[in-house]
Design a protein around this motif. Structure first.
Motif, short mmCIF file in Angstrom:
data_model
loop_
_atom_site.label_atom_id
_atom_site.label_comp_id
_atom_site.label_asym_id
_atom_site.label_seq_id
_atom_site.Cartn_x
_atom_site.Cartn_y
_atom_site.Cartn_z
N LYS A 1 3.85 2.63 -9.66
CA LYS A 1 2.99 1.67 -10.28
C LYS A 1 3.31 0.86 -11.31
O LYS A 1 3.06 -0.49 -11.32
N SER A 2 4.01 1.62 -12.36
CA SER A 2 4.65 0.59 -13.56
C SER A 2 5.54 -0.51 -13.02
O SER A 2 5.65 -1.60 -13.44
N PHE A 3 6.31 -0.01 -11.99
CA PHE A 3 7.37 -1.04 -11.37
C PHE A 3 6.69 -1.99 -10.64
O PHE A 3 6.87 -3.27 -10.80
N LEU A 4 5.75 -1.77 -9.84
CA LEU A 4 5.14 -3.03 -9.20
C LEU A 4 4.28 -3.85 -9.96
O LEU A 4 3.95 -5.08 -9.78
N ARG A 5 3.61 -3.52 -11.23
CA ARG A 5 2.98 -4.28 -12.10
C ARG A 5 3.94 -5.33 -12.61
O ARG A 5 3.33 -6.11 -13.22
N GLN A 6 4.96 -5.12 -12.46
CA GLN A 6 6.02 -6.42 -13.16
C GLN A 6 5.76 -7.61 -12.26
O GLN A 6 6.17 -8.45 -12.62
N TYR A 7 5.51 -7.18 -10.81
CA TYR A 7 5.69 -8.33 -10.00
C TYR A 7 4.29 -8.85 -9.53
O TYR A 7 4.31 -9.81 -8.88
N SER B 1 -3.32 2.44 -5.46
CA SER B 1 -2.34 2.49 -4.61
C SER B 1 -2.23 1.26 -3.81
O SER B 1 -1.66 1.24 -2.46
N VAL B 2 -2.62 -0.07 -4.22
CA VAL B 2 -2.71 -1.22 -3.50
C VAL B 2 -2.36 -2.45 -4.56
O VAL B 2 -3.09 -2.39 -5.79
N PHE B 3 -1.30 -3.23 -4.29
CA PHE B 3 -0.84 -4.13 -5.11
C PHE B 3 -0.56 -5.54 -3.93
O PHE B 3 -0.29 -5.19 -2.98
N GLU B 4 -1.09 -6.69 -4.52
CA GLU B 4 -0.53 -7.99 -3.90
C GLU B 4 -0.23 -8.95 -4.70
O GLU B 4 -0.61 -9.01 -5.93
N GLY B 5 0.14 -10.09 -3.99
CA GLY B 5 0.49 -11.28 -4.89
C GLY B 5 1.48 -12.18 -4.31
O GLY B 5 2.35 -11.69 -3.24
N GLU B 6 1.77 -13.16 -4.76
CA GLU B 6 2.69 -14.26 -4.26
C GLU B 6 4.14 -13.94 -4.76
O GLU B 6 4.08 -13.67 -6.29
N VAL B 7 5.25 -13.68 -4.13
CA VAL B 7 6.38 -13.54 -4.62
C VAL B 7 7.57 -14.55 -4.00
O VAL B 7 7.18 -15.06 -2.74
N THR B 8 8.66 -14.67 -4.57
CA THR B 8 9.69 -15.45 -3.93
C THR B 8 10.57 -14.46 -3.04
O THR B 8 10.27 -13.30 -3.24
N VAL C 1 0.82 -1.12 0.16
CA VAL C 1 0.03 0.09 -0.02
C VAL C 1 1.07 1.13 -0.11
O VAL C 1 1.89 1.28 0.81
N TYR C 2 0.70 2.37 -0.75
CA TYR C 2 1.47 3.29 -0.82
C TYR C 2 0.90 4.68 -1.17
O TYR C 2 -0.30 4.61 -1.57
#
Length: 87
Positions: free
Chosen positions: A18-24, A31-38, A6-7
């Motif tokens: 936003k563009s950077f976070l959409r890669q992962y 202002s909210v991103f989520e997901g599974e990452v290593t 959250v930013y």
């Protein structure tokens, strides 16, 4: 690991973040991103955000969970970006 980011970023940098976070991660709503990452992806995200933001002005909150199954996600109202494949 499952992360929620959250930013609150100055308008000059918000599109970069936003563009950077959409890669992962999945965009959930403004202002909210989520997901599974290593672990290695998380390190890339963390380091990348530190390079983009101004820590004297911007704010990012990162929630980390060991597994998505531990998250009880509930949406009230309109879901801006449905992500059924996460669960």
């Amino acid at each position: 690991m499952y992360v929620i980011i959250v930013y609150d970023i100055n308008v000059d940098r918000v599109n970069k973040v936003k563009s950077f976070l959409r890669q992962y991660l999945y965009w959930i709503q403004n202002s909210v991103f989520e997901g599974e990452v290593t672990e290695s992806e998380f390190k890339l995200i963390y380091d990348g955000l530190k390079r983009i933001i101004d820590e004297d002005v911007d704010s990012i909150i990162i929630y980390k969970l060991r597994m998505a199954e531990l998250l009880n996600r509930e949406v009230l109202g309109i879901e801006k970006s449905p992500i059924e494949e996460i669960f």
